[in-house]
Design a protein around this motif. Structure first.
Motif, PDB file in Angstrom:
ATOM      1  N   ILE A  74       0.873  -1.177   0.000  1.00  0.00           N
ATOM      2  CA  ILE A  74       0.000   0.000   0.000  1.00  0.00           C
ATOM      3  C   ILE A  74       0.904   1.219   0.000  1.00  0.00           C
ATOM      4  O   ILE A  74       1.757   1.361   0.875  1.00  0.00           O
ATOM      5  N   ASP A  75       0.708   2.040  -0.997  1.00  0.00           N
ATOM      6  CA  ASP A  75       1.572   3.199  -1.221  1.00  0.00           C
ATOM      7  C   ASP A  75       0.802   4.444  -0.755  1.00  0.00           C
ATOM      8  O   ASP A  75      -0.270   4.746  -1.282  1.00  0.00           O
ATOM      9  N   ARG A  76       1.361   5.158   0.211  1.00  0.00           N
ATOM     10  CA  ARG A  76       0.652   6.303   0.789  1.00  0.00           C
ATOM     11  C   ARG A  76       1.026   7.626   0.128  1.00  0.00           C
ATOM     12  O   ARG A  76       0.702   8.696   0.654  1.00  0.00           O
ATOM     13  N   GLN A  77       1.712   7.592  -0.974  1.00  0.00           N
ATOM     14  CA  GLN A  77       2.240   8.847  -1.529  1.00  0.00           C
ATOM     15  C   GLN A  77       1.131   9.862  -1.832  1.00  0.00           C
ATOM     16  O   GLN A  77       1.319  11.058  -1.614  1.00  0.00           O
ATOM     17  N   GLU A  78      -0.017   9.427  -2.312  1.00  0.00           N
ATOM     18  CA  GLU A  78      -1.073  10.400  -2.646  1.00  0.00           C
ATOM     19  C   GLU A  78      -1.719  10.958  -1.382  1.00  0.00           C
ATOM     20  O   GLU A  78      -2.138  12.107  -1.340  1.00  0.00           O
TER      21      GLU A  78
END
Ligand code: ATP
Length: 217
Positions: A74-78
């Motif tokens: 899970i990529d939290r960049q946004e």
């Protein structure tokens, strides 16, 4: 060793549901990527405000994608970004992170394909990723519903799963046999009515929603 293939599934996930899981699973089977990267949106520019917080949506995504045959991250960049989120910015960041050789395959549903030409710098998306679109009940894929420039670009760039897996970007794949008639909108409505939409949402996600009293108002 061949460069990695990363399938990317972005969305509001407000909440995540069985349609999202089916979309991810479909392309996991087709592409056999090294990783499914799920990227919850922070501040989606075409939607009204999200109901659940970023951390809650991350946790629900974690519950939903727990059992997959490939690693799911899970990529939290946004969520971390304070400005409006555009997919083109996310793909640029992913390309920088993963390097020029990695295959990046962006997964979208037919509703997004129908409006792809409204995405910021949509033609440049192909400089960073492949785009894989899947059918979705209520969102037709024919010429009357997919804008002509999008349909043309999709036809011109069509690739096989093997080509998508072994080249970095620029190809398309249209899956016409996914048919999961579920939306987050209908789930929010059901939860507000006090229903428990068991068949629409993974059980672990429903448990999380109930434990944290989400979507009550
Ligand atoms: P909402 O009802 O709030 O608009 P949604 O159900 O469309 O939400 P999103 O989080 O906006 O869910 O969708 C994320 C991605 O998943 C998008 O590319 C969307 O097209 C795709 N998707 C969502 N639901 C389905 C479905 N049932 N079948 C195929 N693709 C889907």
């Amino acid at each position: 060793m061949r460069p990695p293939c990363i399938a990317v599934l972005g969305g509001s996930f407000d909440p995540v549901h069985n349609g999202h899981v089916a979309l991810g699973a479909y392309f996991i089977r087709l592409l056999v990527p090294d990783e499914l990267r799920v990227i919850p949106a922070g501040n989606p520019w075409q939607k009204q405000e999200l109901q659940a917080s970023g951390p809650d949506r991350v946790e629900m995504v974690r519950c939903a994608f727990g059992k997959q045959p490939v690693p799911v991250t899970i990529d939290r960049q946004e969520i971390r970004r304070h400005t409006a989120t555009y997919t083109i910015d996310t793909l640029r960041a992913l390309r920088t992170e993963l390097g020029p050789q990695a295959s990046i395959a962006l997964l979208i549903g037919a509703d997004q394909l129908q409006q792809l030409d409204s995405w910021r710098e949509w033609r440049q998306l192909f400089d960073y990723a492949h785009i894989c679109a899947a059918s979705r009940p209520g969102f037709a894929l024919d010429a009357g519903h997919v804008p002509e420039p999008v349909a043309r670009e999709f036809a011109r760039r069509a690739g096989t799963p093997e080509q998508l897996r072994t080249t970095p970007h620029g190809l398309t794949y249209l899956a016409t046999n996914l048919a999961v008639d579920i939306s987050a909108t209908e789930i929010r409505a059901a939860l507000q009515r006090g229903d428990r939409p068991e068949s629409l949402v993974p059980h672990a996600v429903l448990d999380y929603i109930e434990q944290h009293h989400l979507y009550k108002s």
